[in-house]
Scaffold this active site. Structure first.
Site, PDB file in Angstrom:
ATOM      1  CB  SER A  75      -0.876   0.016   1.251  1.00  0.00           C
ATOM      2  OG  SER A  75      -0.163   0.545   2.359  1.00  0.00           O
ATOM      3  CG  ASP A  76       1.728   5.774  -1.205  1.00  0.00           C
ATOM      4  OD1 ASP A  76       2.682   5.795  -0.400  1.00  0.00           O
ATOM      5  OD2 ASP A  76       1.640   6.581  -2.145  1.00  0.00           O
ATOM      6  CD1 TRP A  77       1.839   7.885   5.382  1.00  0.00           C
ATOM      7  CD2 TRP A  77       3.973   7.225   5.502  1.00  0.00           C
ATOM      8  NE1 TRP A  77       2.325   8.301   6.580  1.00  0.00           N
ATOM      9  CE2 TRP A  77       3.644   7.919   6.686  1.00  0.00           C
ATOM     10  CE3 TRP A  77       5.273   6.726   5.368  1.00  0.00           C
ATOM     11  CZ2 TRP A  77       4.564   8.125   7.717  1.00  0.00           C
ATOM     12  CZ3 TRP A  77       6.181   6.941   6.391  1.00  0.00           C
ATOM     13  CH2 TRP A  77       5.829   7.622   7.550  1.00  0.00           C
ATOM     14  CB  SER A  78      -1.613   6.336   6.054  1.00  0.00           C
ATOM     15  OG  SER A  78      -1.646   7.530   5.332  1.00  0.00           O
TER      16      SER A  78
END
Ligand code: NOJ
Length: 750
Positions: free
Chosen positions: A289-292
């Site tokens: 995933s991307d950051w959060s």
């Protein structure tokens, strides 16, 4: 180049070639993965799907209170698959020791980092490199980034970004390959090969990450993280091709994106991650995933809470959670309750473990942790040579009236004006968190060999305080107290080199702009100097296309130098004085005004393309629809003549194209010959032009070259809205030339 450097480069090549002779034993690898998996508890498996930020720098919003509290404990429990933002052999070793020595199974962790255009030695920002149209050089630049990063303990880069974008307002255009999917795909392949090499188990290769899957570059209004609303024809033809090429070239990881697409956040998008990536393309690596981007599914209004996030994301095929703490806290309960099937977990963990085996981490978890190698390779002289070459190749000559450039050695009195000329930090560009501030060669430093000819006046500050990666750049909007000194200097000089543009931190993540002009008081400074001396060479430094219509009309010579990294000033000086003939071509259209954006050469014709007297045409009432400088455009200190275009259909969906190119000037130069087609009538409307081939080469004065292209099914077709590929019979137009605007025209019928 020194002997030491040559030996070093040859050594590197031999190492890679030797490694290449040993094919990966896939079955053996699969059984190692399965054996390990069979020993793991559910908690340990979920741990592998967990990516934690390190203990100091952040590259996204900080986690919620308490979320990140148990990192050490989780490492010891084997509940961490990977860490990001930890670098340097000593730091990496410390963390790896905890994972390997303290956890039950001793599974090593991956160390990810945003090595975007270099680790310590910085090459030009990716958009600049794209302007080189030189795939070998781009691959070489990624190679150097990998060598330095690997020497510093890192084994995973969150690069390359391959988001196609036509919106210069979006700050992240600096990180990509520009507006075109064909060029973007070639660059994606080059970068993946550069980072990963031919053997991941070598100590100088790292895994790459194709990001952001998908559509992130089409954020509405160029505002970062904003909504994306594109149709599937655009998705299949423009957005996905670079990712497909990256997968075909063995990229080991793919990062999903923040945006929604058709109302679904990418992290929860089964269609993108499972149907396309893992099934249709047989992607064998893992998705991160991307950051959060997990947690943000709640803000989007797609998930109720973090438990819901974990359920949606895992089932949709997002294998590893970066900084949302959704998997670590909720996946077990979801498996227990049957909302996430065990097979989903097993599939994700197998993918992650496989990559760790491929990297050789189970044989030696500390293989990237040799302090001597770190000392030797980081900031190696050979890397400086290579990024200098890359920087020279990235420069684009936009205008050169009356051959004002190159400057004359010894004879001209030259004024250098502009705060950026004396800046050794901004030219490093954005996205260089691992590197050291203020380590670029400034323009003034690069011009030192000519110091007897040169005088400097700042004119005006660009910034009013420190510019950092995490904050908005404070721009000087009012202080013009240095104008007079600059004007006096310009008055008594033969020629003025004005170094203006954006600060390196004005582009990059979270740095969208609504204006595309020269920030602050720079435009006023330019016009004030022009009043007293019109012999101006404008050296632009920027991380995105700028709208500079006044300069394009009035300033006789303009050089686009982007943010060129460690060797900026040397590269610029060599081009200014003609030691290197610029050969770069724009990878993104430069608009005339913000109102034209998004803009790209490969637009559709519309039903009303002709601009006649009435208003009922697809134009603007106050501006042309043409860009200021088009995609593929760039001049040289010499000129190239195109003649004898021949186009022949040689078989089923086979077209042979030939053109003669002659260097008509007095110096050697590099040209990029570009081939564009238009499928005139198709079952899905095609753009007025699409790049389908390019070749870069050098010609001596008077020398000619036959440039030959073979078009095949791969270039002649397109995807419909359901993702089916078609090559349709009928008439095609073709243009071969020096930019997307200028070339010889022909046609053929399939
Ligand atoms: C957010 C960015 O979108 C992504 O590209 C980057 O790799 C991560 N942060 C990690 O820093």
């Amino acid at each position: 180049m020194t002997n030491k450097i040559t030996c070093y480069l040859v050594g590197m090549i031999l190492l890679i070639m030797a490694a290449c002779e040993q094919p990966a034993a896939t079955n053996e690898l699969d059984s190692k993965v399965s054996n390990l998996l069979s020993e793991m508890t559910l908690e340990e498996k979920i741990g592998q799907m967990n990516l934690y930020n390190g203990f100091w720098s952040i590259t996204g919003p900080p986690p919620a209170e308490g979320d990140a509290a148990n990192k050490y404990q989780h490492l010891e429990e084997g509940s961490v698959g990977a860490m990001l933002n930890i670098h340097g052999v000593e730091n990496v070793r410390k963390i790896q020791e905890i994972a390997v020595n303290n956890s039950r199974l001793g599974i090593p962790v991956l160390f990810g980092y945003d090595v975007i255009h270099g680790y310590k030695t910085l090459s030009p920002i990716p958009l600049a490199e794209a302007a080189s149209w030189d795939m070998d050089a781009i691959e070489g630049s990624a190679r150097i980034a990998a060598i330095e990063a690997a020497a510093a303990g890192i084994n995973w880069t969150f690069a390359p970004m391959m988001d196609i974008s036509r919106d210069a307002r979006w700050g992240r255009v600096m990180e990509g390959g520009g507006e075109d999917p064909f060029l973007g795909s070639r660059i994606a392949a080059a970068r993946v090969k550069g980072f990963q090499g031919n053997d991941l188990s070598a100590t100088n290769t790292i895994i790459a990450c194709a990001k952001h899957f998908a559509g992130y570059g089409f954020a509405e209004a160029g505002r970062d993280y904003n909504t994306v609303d594109i149709g599937t024809v655009t998705l299949y033809n423009e957005v996905l091709p670079p990712f497909k090429v990256a997968v075909d070239n063995g990229v080991r990881t793919v990062m999903n994106s923040f945006n929604i697409l058709n109302g679904i956040p990418a992290n929860g998008d089964r269609f993108l991650q499972r149907d396309i990536l893992k099934q249709a393309w047989s992607f064998g690596g893992f998705v991160v995933s991307d950051w959060s981007s997990g947690r943000e599914m709640i803000n989007h209004g797609y998930a109720r809470d973090l438990r819901h996030v974990a359920e949606l994301a895992a089932n949709a095929g997002s294998d590893m959670d970066m900084e949302s703490y959704a998997y670590i806290n909720h996946l077990k309960a979801l498996v227990d309750s049957g909302q996430v099937d065990m097979s989903v977990i097993d599939d994700a963990v197998k993918r992650i473990l496989k990559v760790k085996f491929e990297l050789g981490l189970f044989d030696d978890p500390y293989k990237y942790c040799d302090p001597e190698r770190e000392r030797e390779l980081v900031y190696h002289d050979a890397h400086q040579e290579a990024v200098l070459d890359m920087a020279r190749k990235s420069i684009v000559l936009l205008k050169n009236e009356n051959n004002l450039l190159p400057l004359q050695k010894g004879s001209q009195k030259i004024a250098v004006i502009g705060a950026l000329a004396d800046d050794n930090n901004s030219p490093l560009g954005s996205w260089r968190i691992s590197s050291d501030d203020s380590t670029a060669v400034s323009v003034l430093k690069g011009l030192e060999p000519y110091k007897d000819q040169i005088s400097y006046a700042k004119g005006a500050d660009l910034i009013t305080g420190p510019a950092t990666f995490l904050q908005k750049v404070p721009i000087n909007e009012s202080d013009k107290s240095g104008f007079n000194e600059a004007i006096r200097l310009a008055r008594r000089s033969d020629i003025v080199v004005m170094v203006l543009g954006e600060h390196g931190f004005q582009s990059g993540e979270g740095r969208s702009r609504t204006k595309l002009d020269l920030p602050g008081v720079q435009q006023e400074l330019l016009e004030a100097v022009f009043e007293v001396n019109q012999n101006i060479v404008l050296v632009l430094m920027n991380g995105r296309p700028l709208a500079i219509p006044w300069a394009a009309e009035h300033i006789p010579a303009i050089l686009e130098t982007w943010h060129l990294g460690s060797q900026s000033g040397n590269a610029i000086a060599q081009v200014l004085f003609g030691d290197h003939n610029p050969g770069g071509k724009l990878p993104m259209s430069f608009p005339r005004s913000v109102g034209q954006v998004p803009i790209s050469y490969n637009r559709y014709n519309t039903g009303r393309p002709d601009a006649l007297d009435l208003v009922f045409w697809s134009t603007y009432t106050d501006e042309s629809i043409e860009p200021l400088f088009p995609f593929g455009y760039g001049l040289s200190y010499t000129s190239f003549d195109y003649s004898d275009l021949s186009v022949e259909v040689t078989g089923e969906n086979q077209v042979s194209v030939e053109v003669t190119v002659t260097n008509k000037g007095k110096v050697a130069g590099e040209e990029v010959t570009q081939l564009y087609i238009r499928d005139v009538v198709a079952s899905v409307v095609r753009p007025i032009k699409e790049l389908k081939g390019f070749q870069k080469y050098s010609l001596d004065p008077g020398q000619s070259r036959n440039v030959v292209f073979q078009l095949t099914e791969a270039e002649l077709g397109f995807y419909d809205g359901a993702g089916n590929y078609h090559v349709e019979p009928g008439e095609f137009e073709i243009m071969v030339g020096t930019s997307s605007k200028e070339g010889l025209n022909g046609n053929f019928t399939l």
